[in-house]
Design an enzyme around this catalytic site. Sequence first.
Site, PDB file in Angstrom:
ATOM      1  N   GLU A  36      -7.023 -14.241 -19.853  1.00 26.99           N
ATOM      2  CA  GLU A  36      -5.803 -14.452 -19.066  1.00 26.99           C
ATOM      3  C   GLU A  36      -5.619 -15.913 -18.672  1.00 26.99           C
ATOM      4  OE1 GLU A  36      -5.963 -11.660 -15.779  1.00 26.99           O
ATOM      5  OE2 GLU A  36      -8.063 -12.047 -15.405  1.00 26.99           O
ATOM      6  N   ASP A  79      -1.345 -12.626 -15.780  1.00 19.29           N
ATOM      7  CA  ASP A  79      -1.893 -13.947 -15.473  1.00 19.29           C
ATOM      8  C   ASP A  79      -1.749 -14.908 -16.641  1.00 19.29           C
ATOM      9  OD1 ASP A  79      -2.809 -14.133 -12.785  1.00 19.29           O
ATOM     10  OD2 ASP A  79      -4.224 -12.545 -13.260  1.00 19.29           O
ATOM     11  N   HIS A 108       0.819  -1.222   0.000  1.00 20.16           N
ATOM     12  CA  HIS A 108       0.000   0.000   0.000  1.00 20.16           C
ATOM     13  C   HIS A 108       0.843   1.258   0.000  1.00 20.16           C
ATOM     14  CE1 HIS A 108      -3.513  -2.288   1.782  1.00 20.16           C
ATOM     15  NE2 HIS A 108      -3.937  -1.767   0.661  1.00 20.16           N
ATOM     16  N   CYS A 138      -3.817  -5.253 -21.160  1.00 19.35           N
ATOM     17  CA  CYS A 138      -3.715  -4.411 -19.962  1.00 19.35           C
ATOM     18  C   CYS A 138      -2.729  -4.973 -18.936  1.00 19.35           C
ATOM     19  CB  CYS A 138      -5.087  -4.187 -19.335  1.00 19.35           C
ATOM     20  SG  CYS A 138      -5.868  -5.689 -18.744  1.00 19.35           S
TER      21      CYS A 138
HETATM   22  C1  PEP Z   1      -3.155  -9.280 -15.683  1.00 17.49           C
HETATM   23  O1  PEP Z   1      -3.322 -10.389 -15.163  1.00 17.49           O
HETATM   24  O2  PEP Z   1      -2.350  -9.065 -16.597  1.00 17.49           O
HETATM   25  C2  PEP Z   1      -3.927  -8.119 -15.221  1.00 17.49           C
HETATM   26  C3  PEP Z   1      -3.889  -6.963 -15.841  1.00 17.49           C
HETATM   27  O3  PEP Z   1      -4.674  -8.250 -14.107  1.00 17.49           O
HETATM   28  P1  PEP Z   1      -4.044  -8.315 -12.633  1.00 17.49           P
HETATM   29  O4  PEP Z   1      -2.596  -7.929 -12.723  1.00 17.49           O
HETATM   30  O5  PEP Z   1      -4.849  -7.389 -11.808  1.00 17.49           O
HETATM   31  O6  PEP Z   1      -4.238  -9.761 -12.253  1.00 17.49           O
HETATM   32 MG    MG Z   2      -5.031 -10.798 -13.951  1.00 14.34          MG
END
Ligand code: PEP
Ligand code: MG
Length: 610
Positions: A441, A465, A200, A512
Site C-alpha cells: 500500500e 492507502d 462505530h 483488499c
Molecule cells: C487499504 O488501505 O486499502 C486497506 C485495505 O487497509 P485500511 O483501509 O484498513 O487502511
Molecule cells: Mg491500508
Amino acid sequence: MSDSEPAAPRRILGIPASPGVVVGRAFVVDRRRVTVPRWHVPADGVDAEIARFRLALVAARAQLEGIKSRLASDGSDHSGILEAHLMMLGDDMLIVQVEQAIRDECVNAEWALRRTVEKIKEVFDATSDDYFRERRSDVDFVGERVLRQLMGDPTELPRPGDMHGPLVLVAHELSPADTAALARSNVAAFVTEVGTGTSHTAIMARALTMPAVVGAPDALRTIASGDLLVVDGLRGVVLRNPTDGECADATDRGERYGAFVLSLRSNTARPACTRDGHAVKLRANIELPGEAAVAIDHGADGIGLYRTEFLYIDRREPPSEEEQFETFKRIVATMAPRIVTLRTFDLGGDKFSTAFRIPKEMNPALGVRAVRLALRERDVFRAQLRAMLRASCFGEVRIMVPMVTAVGELRAARAEFELAKRELAARGESWVDVPFGIMIETPSAVTMADLLAREADFFSIGTNDLVQYTLAIDRGNVNVAHLASTFDPSILRAIAAVCRAARERGIPCAVCGAMAADLLSLPVLLGLGVFELSVEPTAVPEVKEALRRIDVSEARELASQLLDMPTAAEIEARVRARWEPVLTSLLLGGEAGQYTETGRFVLPEYRPSA
Ligand code: PEP
Ligand code: MG
C-alpha cells in the site's frame, strides 16, 4: 409554530450509513434535553447525597454489565466499547470531581455530575491526545446513564410506550450500546444528527442490517415523536410526513431492495468464478468478530482482511495475548475450513490510536503508523503474533503486516514473528507455521515488489492507502476526494507490477481495498491479473454475480489497452462504455445508481411519484 416561522423541511439529507428503506413512526429520544434540577444540599446532608451518587454508579455499572452479558450471549461483540464505558464509571476523574462538587458547593448529585461531565469534556477537547478527544461522546453517554439512575428513570433507552412498530429511532447520537440494544426492539431504522459512515454506530447498524441515516442535521428540531417517516438508508434521505404515494413508493423500493439482496444471496454456495470459468477467491473484510458469521452467510470464501486494530480502540491498554487469542480462535473456528487473514494492528494515521501513546504528529498518515508502531512496541506486537499463532491450531490462518515500505521492515517484522514462535515453544504452547505476508500500500513497496516477493509469503494490495500515498491525496480529506481515483494510470500500473512480481515468485496476490468491491473495477483487476479479492461481507453476493458476467480473456485485452492510456478520466470512460451496460442491472436491482466519493454504491435521488 407561528405563521412567520419557516415550515420545518420535509426532506432531511444525511449520510447513508446502512442500506435499506423503511417507513415508520418516529420515536424521538432527546436525552440531551433532560433538564437537570439543581438544589441546595445542607451540610449535614452531603454524606447522604454522596451515598446516593455512589448507589447510582453501582446501578449504572450493573446495567452496563447486564447489557454486556446479554450481547455476549447474543454472539455480538462490542465488549471493547462497553469495557471503556465501565472503566469510565470507575474513573477517579469522574467520581472524585463529582463528590468534591457535592461537598464544596453543597449541590445535588445530578447537578454536580452534569457540571463535571461538561468540565471533563472541555479538558478532552483541549488535549492533543487522540484517545481523549475520541472519548468525548463516551463521557456523555456514561454521564447520562448515571444521571438517569439518579433521576429515577434508569431505562436503557426511553420506552416507546404504546407506540407500535415499525419505529424509527431519532436521536442526536446513539452509543454503540444503544445501537446494539435496538436489535431486540421494534425499532426498524434509526436517524442520528451526528456520525459518519465509518463511525462505530454506522458500522454496527450495517452489522445488524438495520437501515440508518446519520449526520442528519436538525433531525431533533424537525421531527416529532409520532411523525411518519421514510428512512432511505441507500441515499441518506429522511422524508417527514410522506404522502400516501410517497409511502407506497418507499415501501415498494424497500421491498425491491430486500428482494434484490435476497436474490443475490439466494445462492451463496455457488463458487466465485468468471463467465469463462476462472476461479476467483472472494473473501471478506471484517472489523468485528461477529462479522465472521455474516461473511459466511453472504458466501465469502474466507476472511481476506481482519482489521485487528479494532480490538485496540476504546481502551487505554492494549488487549492481552489471552484476550486476542480467544477472539482470533473464535473467528478462525467459525470460518474453518476457510482461511482467515489476520492483519497485525494498523493503528495511527486516520485510525485513532488509544492503547498507545502516539505523539501528536503533523502528518500522522506519514508518521508512527502500522508496522512502524509495531516495531516500536515490540512486546505488544509479539503478544499479538503469539495470539495469532496459537489461533492457527483451530483452522487455516495467515498473518499479514500493514504498510510495509522496505525489505528491512519485513525482515524486522519476520524476526519478531520467529521470536514469538520461540517464546511459545518455551511455554510449551502449540502452533502451526502459517504464511507471513504483507500489504502492498505504499509506492516504495510497489517499486520493491520483486524483492519483497522473495521474502513475503503473500501480498495483499490495499488500494485505499495505495491511492493516498501514490497520488498524495489524504484519504480523509473531502476537499481532495474527487481527485482520488482507482482508475488512475499510476494505480493500474502499480497493480500490474505487483501482480507480475508475485506471479514470478509464485506467491498469491490479493486486493483488499475498496477497489475490490467496485463492480466497474472488477474487469480491470481481473485483466491485470488479480484473482483474489476481499470486500465487505455484504458486498460479496454482488461481486460474485458481477464476476459471472466478465470474461477474463476480454478483461486482459482491455487491461493491456488501459495500461497505455494517460488519464484516469479516459480509462474510466473506456471501462464504463464497455462494462456499465453489463453491470447496470446489478447496480442495485436494475436501477441506475452511482458511486459516492468513498466508493459506496447508492441509488439515485429519490423521486416520489406525483
Ligand atoms: C487499504 O488501505 O486499502 C486497506 C485495505 O487497509 P485500511 O483501509 O484498513 O487502511
Ligand atoms: Mg491500508
